[in-house]
Design a protein around this motif. Structure first.
Motif, mmCIF file in Angstrom:
data_model
loop_
_atom_site.group_PDB
_atom_site.id
_atom_site.type_symbol
_atom_site.label_atom_id
_atom_site.label_comp_id
_atom_site.label_asym_id
_atom_site.label_seq_id
_atom_site.Cartn_x
_atom_site.Cartn_y
_atom_site.Cartn_z
ATOM 1 N N VAL A 147 -1.621 8.134 -4.576
ATOM 2 C CA VAL A 147 -1.583 7.144 -5.653
ATOM 3 C C VAL A 147 -1.401 5.738 -5.084
ATOM 4 O O VAL A 147 -1.927 4.762 -5.597
ATOM 5 C CB VAL A 147 -0.446 7.479 -6.644
ATOM 6 N N ALA A 148 -0.656 5.629 -3.995
ATOM 7 C CA ALA A 148 -0.430 4.318 -3.383
ATOM 8 C C ALA A 148 -1.642 3.836 -2.610
ATOM 9 O O ALA A 148 -1.790 2.634 -2.377
ATOM 10 C CB ALA A 148 0.784 4.382 -2.458
ATOM 11 N N PRO A 151 -5.855 3.295 -5.182
ATOM 12 C CA PRO A 151 -6.272 2.063 -5.857
ATOM 13 C C PRO A 151 -7.045 1.111 -4.955
ATOM 14 O O PRO A 151 -7.907 0.372 -5.420
ATOM 15 C CB PRO A 151 -4.939 1.453 -6.320
ATOM 16 N N GLY A 157 -4.496 5.724 -10.451
ATOM 17 C CA GLY A 157 -3.622 6.822 -10.093
ATOM 18 C C GLY A 157 -2.642 7.294 -11.137
ATOM 19 O O GLY A 157 -1.927 8.259 -10.901
ATOM 20 N N ARG A 177 3.888 -1.420 -12.200
ATOM 21 C CA ARG A 177 2.617 -0.882 -11.726
ATOM 22 C C ARG A 177 2.845 0.459 -11.037
ATOM 23 O O ARG A 177 3.762 0.608 -10.226
ATOM 24 C CB ARG A 177 1.945 -1.859 -10.762
ATOM 25 N N THR A 179 1.170 1.927 -8.768
ATOM 26 C CA THR A 179 1.008 1.854 -7.311
ATOM 27 C C THR A 179 2.304 1.413 -6.647
ATOM 28 O O THR A 179 2.719 1.961 -5.623
ATOM 29 C CB THR A 179 -0.118 0.866 -6.946
ATOM 30 N N GLU A 180 2.954 0.418 -7.232
ATOM 31 C CA GLU A 180 4.214 -0.062 -6.678
ATOM 32 C C GLU A 180 5.296 1.008 -6.793
ATOM 33 O O GLU A 180 6.172 1.122 -5.926
ATOM 34 C CB GLU A 180 4.652 -1.340 -7.408
ATOM 35 N N LYS A 183 4.741 3.441 -3.937
ATOM 36 C CA LYS A 183 5.161 2.822 -2.684
ATOM 37 C C LYS A 183 6.685 2.785 -2.568
ATOM 38 O O LYS A 183 7.247 3.056 -1.500
ATOM 39 C CB LYS A 183 4.599 1.407 -2.586
#
Length: 483
Positions: A147-148, A151, A157, A177, A179-180, A183
């Motif tokens: 997922v990270a 994008p 994701g 977000r 993605t964040e 991460k």
């Protein structure tokens, strides 16, 4: 169903997974082992297969839908289980069947820790490192890692994240977000891994063993580089490091994130699930220590304290490390530990089981039903902390529990039909569906002696436990496949 979108994502993920073959190959090269070649062969084959799947649809740019996410997650775990077995099957030092190779690979990726391999002490370092690495990747969820990254490749994701993350409430994000969020989870996970490796090293492990065991400790996987597991080291300091990081790995990572962001530990004790998590492990530990001492199973009070606490933490959190053959302990202790693994760790942790929050909600719902018998007309809310929960959440928890029991019963009956005795069948399903690893009876030491049919059924149990039942069951419903 967007088949081309699914095909593109699957191809990308397989190509990404091929990179996982390079670190073990490097380890093999450092130690001058021939075991590096099976990993290089697997790397080339995975890269080729992923490219062949991805190339025809590489221009597709549509977003994933929720149904697509479920399919990708399930297919990816199944594909990884098979392709992850390649270097194990190709390595001549192991000489194992396809079934055993897939079982070992699936056990690693799902952080179950059940093994069919013996003689670990004499295996090549590359193979040992790879087994530990599989658990580390599976711990936080390789899908979350993707997922990270995806994008950046033009693939959203959120659908994958919702299908992968454990716990009764899947839409909670730590950051705006997705993605964040992924991460942030991986930064925490990596930080714990480094700290755990340093702790093991300072406690007396070699650098290789420290890194290898940090992978399976933080992931709550339980694989070891020795047949005797953590018991090989016979070190109270090493066991103490393991207990600390197992407990950390079993806590909801959202709490770790808040602690890191606000530099405070206050919110830990404010969390009802965390308090329940410590209470359950504490009670199991007290019972284990007391009964071991009472039955004179160990060498005295200090040994009872050491073994009781270690196994209570390791088995309750579904890690599966051992320092003794706990399946031979007297009385009810082995079964108590297996039952504790049903509850498992917290939601959004690296552990398995039903999860503490669900167990807490089941208890509270039971208490509410008893109160309704006394006060039939009363409006009684189920609360976690001071927050009332909607009936929809309670219904979801009951639905999960009923599905869990049904799946458990079906797989257990299938194992018994294949010839396993009741104790072995019960504990094998519990150990794999809970992603625990060690069982009782014929699977107390390892799973090498059971039939291939039983191993494939347990592979299914591992995946269903890792993806929390519904992610797999939803694919079996006709409504899911209707347009």
């Amino acid at each position: 169903m967007q088949l081309t979108v699914i095909q593109r994502v699957l191809g990308l993920l397989i190509m990404l997974f091929s990179v996982a073959m390079l670190p073990p190959a490097l380890v093999g090269w450092i130690y001058g082992e021939a075991a590096m070649w099976p990993f290089l062969e697997a790397f080339g084959l995975l890269l080729l297969v992923g490219f062949v799947i991805w190339a025809p649809v590489y221009k597709v740019r549509r977003d994933l839908r929720l149904r697509d996410g479920f399919v990708v997650v399930f297919m990816f775990w199944m594909v990884l289980g098979v392709f992850g077995a390649l270097p194990l099957y190709l390595d001549r030092s192991l000489d194992i069947s396809v079934t055993d190779a897939v079982f070992e690979s699936m056990s690693g990726l799902t952080t179950t820790g059940a093994t069919v391999i013996s003689g670990l002490d004499h295996l090549p370092k590359a193979i040992l490192f790879y087994r530990q690495q599989l658990q580390w990747m599976g711990g936080m969820g390789i899908i979350v890692l993707a997922v990270a990254i995806l994008p950046m490749l033009g693939v959203g994701g959120m659908q994958l994240y919702r299908a992968e993350m454990p716990g009764p409430v899947k839409d909670t994000k730590l950051t705006p977000r997705i993605t964040e969020t992924a991460k942030a989870l991986w930064y925490l996970y990596l930080g714990f891994t480094v700290a755990c490796a340093l702790g093991y090293w300072f406690a007396g492990m070699t650098p290789f063993d420290a890194i290898a065991h940090s992978f399976s400790t933080v992931s709550l996987g339980g694989f070891s580089t020795y047949d005797a597991s953590i018991g090989h080291f016979d070190s109270a300091a090493i066991e103490a490091v393991a207990v600390v990081f197992i407990l950390l790995g079993g806590i909801n990572f959202a709490l770790h994130f808040l602690g890191w962001r606000h530099l405070s530990v206050r919110h830990y004790w404010q969390d009802a699930e965390f308090r329940t998590y410590l209470k359950i492990i504490g009670v199991v530990a007290v019972v284990c220590v007391g009964y071991l001492y009472y039955t004179a199973t160990t060498g005295g009070w200090s040994d009872s304290l050491r073994q009781g606490i270690f196994h209570a933490v390791s088995i309750s959190t579904t890690t599966g490390y051992t320092t003794a053959e706990f399946f031979l302990w007297p009385g009810f202790l082995p079964v108590l530990l297996i039952f504790a693994s049903f509850i498992g760790a917290c939601a959004a942790s690296t552990g398995g089981g039903i999860k503490v929050i669900r167990a807490l909600l089941l208890l509270k719902q039971g208490q509410r039903e008893v109160m309704r018998l006394v006060h039939p007309n009363a409006e009684i809310a189920v609360k976690v902390g001071n927050s009332p929960l909607s009936d929809r959440v309670i219904e979801a928890v009951w639905g999960f529990f009923s599905a869990y029991v049904a799946v458990f019963a079906i797989i257990m009956l299938a194992l018994m039909a294949s010839g396993l005795d009741q104790v072995t069948a019960f504990s094998a399903v519990a150990a794999t569906l809970n992603n625990l690893g060690p069982g009782l009876g014929d699977v107390g030491a390892n799973y090498a002696g059971i039939s291939d049919f039983a191993k494939w059924m347990l592979c299914l149990a591992m995946v269903m436990g890792r993806l929390e039942i519904f992610t797999v069951l939803v694919l079996l419903t006709p409504a899911f496949w209707r347009n």
